[in-house]
Design a protein around this motif. Structure first.
Motif, PDB file in Angstrom:
ATOM      1  N   MET A   1       0.838  -1.207   0.000  1.00  0.00           N
ATOM      2  CA  MET A   1       0.000   0.000   0.000  1.00  0.00           C
ATOM      3  C   MET A   1       0.863   1.243   0.000  1.00  0.00           C
ATOM      4  SD  MET A   1      -3.165  -0.301   2.653  1.00  0.00           S
ATOM      5  CE  MET A   1      -3.926   1.304   2.511  1.00  0.00           C
ATOM      6  N   TYR A   3       1.521   5.064   1.132  1.00  0.00           N
ATOM      7  CA  TYR A   3       1.179   6.028   2.184  1.00  0.00           C
ATOM      8  C   TYR A   3       1.970   7.300   1.943  1.00  0.00           C
ATOM      9  CZ  TYR A   3      -0.621   2.014   4.790  1.00  0.00           C
ATOM     10  OH  TYR A   3      -1.327   0.917   5.182  1.00  0.00           O
ATOM     11  N   ASP A  89       1.928  -2.429   5.102  1.00  0.00           N
ATOM     12  CA  ASP A  89       0.776  -2.093   5.930  1.00  0.00           C
ATOM     13  C   ASP A  89       1.034  -0.848   6.772  1.00  0.00           C
ATOM     14  OD1 ASP A  89       2.279  -2.882   8.239  1.00  0.00           O
ATOM     15  OD2 ASP A  89       1.788  -4.964   7.778  1.00  0.00           O
ATOM     16  N   LEU A  90      -0.003  -0.438   7.506  1.00  0.00           N
ATOM     17  CA  LEU A  90       0.073   0.774   8.312  1.00  0.00           C
ATOM     18  C   LEU A  90       1.193   0.709   9.349  1.00  0.00           C
ATOM     19  CD1 LEU A  90      -1.221   3.546   9.054  1.00  0.00           C
ATOM     20  CD2 LEU A  90      -2.632   2.319  10.695  1.00  0.00           C
ATOM     21  N   ASP A  91       1.366  -0.459   9.973  1.00  0.00           N
ATOM     22  CA  ASP A  91       2.389  -0.552  11.016  1.00  0.00           C
ATOM     23  C   ASP A  91       3.775  -0.213  10.463  1.00  0.00           C
ATOM     24  OD1 ASP A  91       0.481  -1.184  12.795  1.00  0.00           O
ATOM     25  OD2 ASP A  91       1.087  -3.259  13.131  1.00  0.00           O
ATOM     26  N   LEU A  94       3.963   3.482   9.923  1.00  0.00           N
ATOM     27  CA  LEU A  94       4.110   4.201  11.196  1.00  0.00           C
ATOM     28  C   LEU A  94       5.547   4.118  11.693  1.00  0.00           C
ATOM     29  CD1 LEU A  94       0.834   3.158  13.091  1.00  0.00           C
ATOM     30  CD2 LEU A  94       1.291   5.285  11.873  1.00  0.00           C
ATOM     31  N   PRO A 112      -3.080   7.102   3.851  1.00  0.00           N
ATOM     32  CA  PRO A 112      -3.058   6.218   2.685  1.00  0.00           C
ATOM     33  C   PRO A 112      -3.259   7.042   1.413  1.00  0.00           C
ATOM     34  CG  PRO A 112      -4.771   5.564   4.261  1.00  0.00           C
ATOM     35  CD  PRO A 112      -4.233   6.862   4.724  1.00  0.00           C
TER      36      PRO A 112
ATOM     37  N   GLU B  84      -3.499  -7.134  -1.503  1.00  0.00           N
ATOM     38  CA  GLU B  84      -2.256  -6.987  -2.247  1.00  0.00           C
ATOM     39  C   GLU B  84      -1.936  -8.263  -3.029  1.00  0.00           C
ATOM     40  OE1 GLU B  84       0.059  -4.322  -2.422  1.00  0.00           O
ATOM     41  OE2 GLU B  84      -1.587  -3.117  -1.653  1.00  0.00           O
ATOM     42  N   ALA B 168      -6.890   2.502   5.885  1.00  0.00           N
ATOM     43  CA  ALA B 168      -5.529   2.818   6.326  1.00  0.00           C
ATOM     44  C   ALA B 168      -4.621   1.591   6.303  1.00  0.00           C
ATOM     45  CB  ALA B 168      -5.548   3.421   7.721  1.00  0.00           C
ATOM     46  N   GLY B 169      -5.197   0.425   6.028  1.00  0.00           N
ATOM     47  CA  GLY B 169      -4.369  -0.773   5.962  1.00  0.00           C
ATOM     48  C   GLY B 169      -3.831  -1.209   7.312  1.00  0.00           C
TER      49      GLY B 169
END
Lengths: 119, 412
Positions: A1, A3, A89-91, A94, A112, B84, B168-169
């Motif tokens: 993804m 971001y 991913d988001l983690d 971050l 995102p 994905e 936000a995944g």
């Protein structure tokens, strides 16, 4: 993804850019961060921005163009740069945000990126 | 098989396995909770349609998973889910299906679900409701009533949280060792919130039992996280006293005056064993300290007096660890009992008054200490304030009685 990491800094942080006493540590920290994120091979694009006093804001109302000097809204922390990164991913995003120098003294927003629109 | 029997079978499966089924599907839909829920809901509907004709399958969970999996793959084809690695989903699904048939069970991935629900990127007000809804399948209306908000408002909060997870995944994963301690903290807080919400009244909406199920689950899956054991021990201690909290006439009974024969010894025993195990791991924390305080109270079961000095010391450690208002008020009260009301009152006076204006426990503690100090007019003011800020009828009545005693008569 994908971001976007949106770095923000306060007026005092911006001032460090040209302050002889602080500029070395300021640019040193950003240089190291940019280098690390580039090395990770996750960047789509990214740039730093000149300070908000160089900004010009445009609005069009009733066909009239309104141009004014300065950013769209005065805030304590203003955008100072961004990266678009591609991570699972988001983690993970971050984690990269937390490493940014701006996160230690101002903040970094993680958003995102919209997927490409269908043709 | 008739329809009522089918309904019963579907309901039993939902009650038993909802959270496990959902966790399993969400893990394979890239953490997309909302899509996993939709697929599972459709599978349950399909069961209601088909089972009356075909009979309840031998392994209802496997049937539901296969059906939900098809819905997920359809949704993915229609572009409604963004995953994905598309093939990964299909592959994982298929291996899972065969595993289900072989073992009659499927892996329990609810732990990952807990970590998604209590992810720091999720609105804190949504974490507990999300956990209750997805892990335990508690229905949204009941959650709303426990949290004293309208079902619509709660529904929106939950929908918003799930869209954030998707957009936000937020990943479906169990945090690695470096971040586990911090991330477990959010899960513990959310479980604790489920226990404390609406616990003032013994209303039907109270979610205490659900909170204990979650705490037990977390402790079971993270046996080396001492705070998970601490939380379970704390909740068990509190729950063990539920029956003693109100007397036969429905009046509130404060902890030191409770009839210990009405405490649940089995729960207290489990709490003590759990806390001892957690303490052996050698990492003290807020929940272990709070459980230890409850544990000192529980020693009344052995017939001895309560050691307020021990409680005061534990509160001291708790305040140093988490300087929350509640802990500092508890410390003042314990000091009052251990070393005299004067000492307790001084500790209470150290708190900054601003944050306390509308904080009921502060006024109740202040009233109690002033009453013991025989500073009657000030005590009455504090009692009035505490009564005015009370949320529970039994608590209000208890304070009213105390205020009357303080004035030296019966009821005013």
């Amino acid at each position: 993804m994908e971001y976007m990491l949106i770095f923000t800094e306060s007026a005092a942080d911006y001032a460090k850019r040209d302050n002889p006493a602080e500029m070395q540590s300021y640019w040193g920290a950003w240089g190291a961060y940019v280098n690390a994120i580039e090395q990770a091979g996750i960047t789509v694009t990214g740039r730093g921005l000149l300070p908000p006093d160089t900004a010009t804001t445009v609005r069009v109302r009733d066909g009239q163009r309104q141009v004014h000097d300065g950013p769209y809204a005065e805030a304590k922390e203003m955008i100072s740069g961004f990266f678009i990164i591609n991570v699972p991913d988001l983690d993970t995003a971050l984690e990269w945000a937390a490493r940014s120098p701006s996160s230690s003294y101002s903040s970094t927003e993680v958003r995102p990126v919209m997927p490409p629109m269908a043709p | 098989m008739g329809e009522p029997a089918t309904h019963a079978a579907v309901e039993a499966t939902a009650r038993e396995s909802y959270g496990r089924l959902l966790a399993y599907l969400a893990a394979r839909a890239g953490g997309d909770l909302a899509s996993a829920e939709d697929a599972l809901a459709e599978a349950f509907l399909a069961a209601l349609r088909h089972w009356p004709e075909t009979g309840v399958p031998e392994r209802p969970e496997a049937w539901l998973l296969t059906t939900a999996r098809r819905r997920l793959i359809d949704a993915q084809r229609r572009g409604q889910i963004r995953i994905e690695a598309e093939d990964e989903l299909r592959f994982a699904m298929e291996t899972a299906a065969s595993a289900t048939q072989a073992e009659g069970g499927f892996p329990d991935e609810r732990l990952g679900l807990l970590f998604i629900c209590a992810h720091p990127a999720i609105d804190p007000a949504a974490r507990t409701p999300l956990m209750l809804q997805t892990v335990l399948g508690v229905d949204a209306a009941r959650i709303a009533s426990a949290f004293l908000v309208s079902p619509q408002a709660m529904g929106q909060r939950l929908v918003r949280a799930k869209s954030k997870i998707r957009a936000a995944g937020v990943p479906f994963r169990i945090p690695g060792p470096n971040e586990l301690g911090e991330r477990v903290g959010f899960v513990l807080d959310a479980i604790y919130a489920a226990y404390t919400v609406d616990s003032a009244e013994d209303s039907e909406a109270a979610l205490a039992r659900e909170a204990i199920i979650l705490a037990r689950f977390l402790h079971h899956h993270l046996p080396t996280e001492p705070e998970a054991g601490g939380l379970l021990a704390l909740l068990l201690h509190c729950e063990a006293r539920r029956a003693a909290r109100l007397d036969a006439d429905g009046n509130y009974v404060p902890l030191p005056e409770q009839d210990v024969t009405r405490w649940n010894r089995t729960m207290i025993h489990e709490a003590e064993i759990t806390l001892a195990g957690a303490a052996q791991l050698g990492r003290m924390g807020r929940f272990q300290l709070e459980a230890a305080i409850q544990s000192v109270h529980a020693r009344r079961l052995a017939g001895g007096p309560v050691s307020w000095e021990a409680i005061a010391l534990l509160y001291e450690a708790l305040v140093r660890h988490t300087p929350a208002l509640g802990a500092r008020i508890g410390r003042a009260l314990a000091l009052g009992k251990a070393r005299g009301a004067e000492v307790g009152f001084v500790a209470l006076e150290e708190l900054s008054v601003e944050a306390l204006t509308n904080y009921q426990p502060y006024w109740a503690a202040r009233a109690e200490l002033l009453r013991e100090l025989k500073r009657q007019p000030e005590a009455v003011v504090a009692f009035d304030r505490a009564i005015g800020l009370s949320q529970s009828a039994a608590g209000r009545e208890f304070l009213r009685q105390r205020r009357a005693d303080c004035l030296g008569g019966g009821s005013p």
